[in-house]
Design an enzyme around this catalytic site. Structure first.
Site, PDB file in Angstrom:
ATOM      1  N   GLU A 263       0.843  -1.200   0.000  1.00  9.48           N
ATOM      2  CA  GLU A 263       0.000   0.000   0.000  1.00  9.48           C
ATOM      3  C   GLU A 263       0.873   1.244   0.000  1.00  9.48           C
ATOM      4  OE1 GLU A 263      -2.761  -0.078   3.254  1.00  9.48           O
ATOM      5  OE2 GLU A 263      -3.733  -1.916   2.594  1.00  9.48           O
ATOM      6  N   HIS A 281      -8.164   0.990   1.712  1.00  9.10           N
ATOM      7  CA  HIS A 281      -7.885   0.980   3.159  1.00  9.10           C
ATOM      8  C   HIS A 281      -8.696   2.074   3.867  1.00  9.10           C
ATOM      9  CE1 HIS A 281      -4.648  -0.332   6.239  1.00  9.10           C
ATOM     10  NE2 HIS A 281      -5.794  -0.095   6.847  1.00  9.10           N
TER      11      HIS A 281
END
Length: 533
Positions: A263, A281
């Site tokens: 990420e 997220h």
């Protein structure tokens, strides 16, 4: 705000309520924490730095912050903070472990429902101008078996919410008591059984070496065909490539994924599949969660800058929440540690912290940390905190033990610090908490009874008991312009050894202390500065 107000560096956008919690006693500065060239020089004056996920506080950043006392992460994860390096430097690391649990649980339920009813794909189709009701056939949640992998705080909230849908709940978590699961209406099973039985699987585990890749190709092959899987915990718990293959084959009917192995990411095999719901997220991305996270760590920052114990510090070796009855014992224990080192005149080989009375009814392990913090306060150059005090003891070979006893014949509470010196001497100081305001009092020094407030600047003289000594000490201090706030003499026998303890309003220079000792023929003369550090 005073001229010497500590600097709190805010490196990322936080909830507006944070400033109100920090108050007017600090100087607020802002910096773009993601810009390394701006962050490092800004850290030079910082006593605290508040971050989220974009700012990296590593060994280099910590070295650039000589005055830093606390790193506060407004969230749960600490992947961007070098906790070990912070511990070595005595810097407290705090986070907000419960700030986003409701938001994360709700997001997991939202992903599960969206995947079950193919809501994102249907939305996109309609926006493209197609009315295709038959293409988006969903499944109900009611009467299905939901498998919760990880029944911690978030997993429990998810289970509670999904119970309202009339589901059968099973869970895998080797660290939860079956009794607690039963209270939630959840049956505990093995991971293998959960994979076989569940129609929906929702994952709520931390990312550890043991959980990384927990669900891969082999595990997915054992699930019910058409199972729906949700991961809103941590990326990497489910093998993304294996999940994509299972989604293509129909072994997995749909998936809701909020977290990814890398990420940020814009490239995953899951993104091209119509039977996936993906979000970047967003588990903690609610106004309420951000407000809770910001205010929680702001409270911790205030405590840290005031030198108090911080319950949410992740690198403090003590129990979790400190009982309210134990909190007044922290300044008592710390000041006794400082007095102990002053009286000892050096570092002991071993120290025993004895806790007696009411304080011993609770988890009093933090009192040992407080004593160590005081013991090293005037011994080492670096700042001493609840964080690095155990490390300082370990590096110097100081053996520390804690004993607790509910029996305290003379005082409601008593803390005694007893140590063995290299020359064979034993040094002992004791204190108690007095009155409804729980004022720290010194009640004993090496067998001499005392009754003095543990505050300000203390002087100790050991000498042969005789007339005129108190006047000589008072005159010497008066000549130096130092005011006496209180004094007490304790002796074992008339004409034997006496100990005089004097509380003064300002520090006494070593040469003045030695001069007074010479004038009264003192065998020992020590000073202890008990002003808050």
């Amino acid at each position: 705000m005073t001229a010497s107000a500590p600097v709190v560096l805010i490196a990322e956008e936080l909830a507006p309520s944070v400033l109100g919690v920090l108050g007017d006693d600090v100087e607020i500065r802002h910096v773009d924490g993601a810009d390394r060239s701006a962050l490092l020089p800004a850290l030079a004056d910082a006593a605290a730095v508040m971050i989220r996920s974009a700012t990296r506080i590593d060994a280099e950043a910590l070295a650039a912050a000589p005055n830093l006392k606390v790193v506060a992460r407004a969230g749960i994860g600490l992947d961007n903070v070098d906790v070990s390096a912070a511990t070595e430097r005595g810097v407290m690391v705090v986070n907000a472990p419960t700030s986003n649990i409701v938001s994360a649980a709700e997001h997991a339920v939202a992903l599960l429902l969206a995947a079950a009813r193919q809501i994102p794909a249907a939305d996109a189709s309609l926006r493209r101008g197609a009315w295709q009701r038959s293409k988006f056939m969903g499944v109900e949640v009611t009467d299905k078996v939901v498998g919760v992998v990880g029944l911690g705080r978030i997993g429990q909230l998810v289970a509670q919410r999904l119970a309202a849908f009339g589901t059968t709940l099973i869970a895998y978590d080797p660290y939860i008591q079956p009794g607690r699961a039963a209270q939630l209406g959840v049956r505990m099973v093995s991971l293998e059984e959960l994979l076989r039985e569940a129609d929906f699987i929702t994952i709520h585990l931390p990312k550890t070496p043991e959980t990384l890749g927990l669900i891969g190709a082999a595990e997915l092959a054992t699930t019910k065909r058409g199972v729906i899987i949700v991961n809103a915990a941590r990326g990497g718990l489910v093998d993304e490539a294996a999940l994509a293959d299972a989604l293509r084959s129909g072994q997995v009917g749909a998936a809701g994924i909020d977290v990814f192995a890398t990420e940020p990411t814009t490239d995953s095999p899951l993104f091209a599949l119509p039977n996936t719901v993906v979000t970047p997220h967003l588990g903690a991305s609610t106004a309420e969660a951000q407000d809770k996270a910001g205010t929680a760590v702001a409270h911790s920052v205030r405590l840290a800058l005031q030198g108090e114990f911080v319950p949410d510090a992740v690198n403090v070796q003590a129990g979790g929440v400190v009982a309210e009855d134990v909190r007044p014992g922290l300044p008592l224990a710390e000041r006794l540690g400082t007095v102990f080192t002053a009286v000892a005149g050096g570092l002991a080989q071993s120290v025993t912290v004895e806790v007696r009375g009411k304080l011993a009814e609770f988890d009093d392990s933090v009192l040992q940390l407080a004593v160590l913090k005081g013991v090293f306060a005037d011994v080492v150059e670096e700042q001493v905190t609840y964080v690095n005090a155990p490390l300082l003891a370990q590096l110097r070979g100081l053996d520390v033990t804690l004993t607790s006893d509910l029996d305290s014949p003379d005082y409601r509470n008593l803390v005694r610090v007893r140590g063995a010196m290299a020359d064979g001497r034993e040094v002992c100081v004791s204190g108690t908490l007095f009155g409804k305001n729980q004022v720290p009092k010194l009640v004993e020094v090496d067998g001499f009874d005392m009754d003095l407030d543990l505050s300000g600047h203390l002087l100790f003289f050991v000498y042969t008991d005789r007339p005129g000594v108190v006047g000589t000490v008072g005159a010497a201090l008066g000549e130096a312009g130092i005011n006496i706030a209180g004094a007490q003499v304790s002796r074992t026998t008339r004409g034997g050894e006496a100990l005089m303890a004097v509380v003064v309003d300002s520090p006494v220079a070593p040469d003045l202390l030695a001069g007074i000792a010479g004038r009264i023929g003192a065998r020992e003369a020590r000073s202890a500065d008990l002003d808050p550090r």
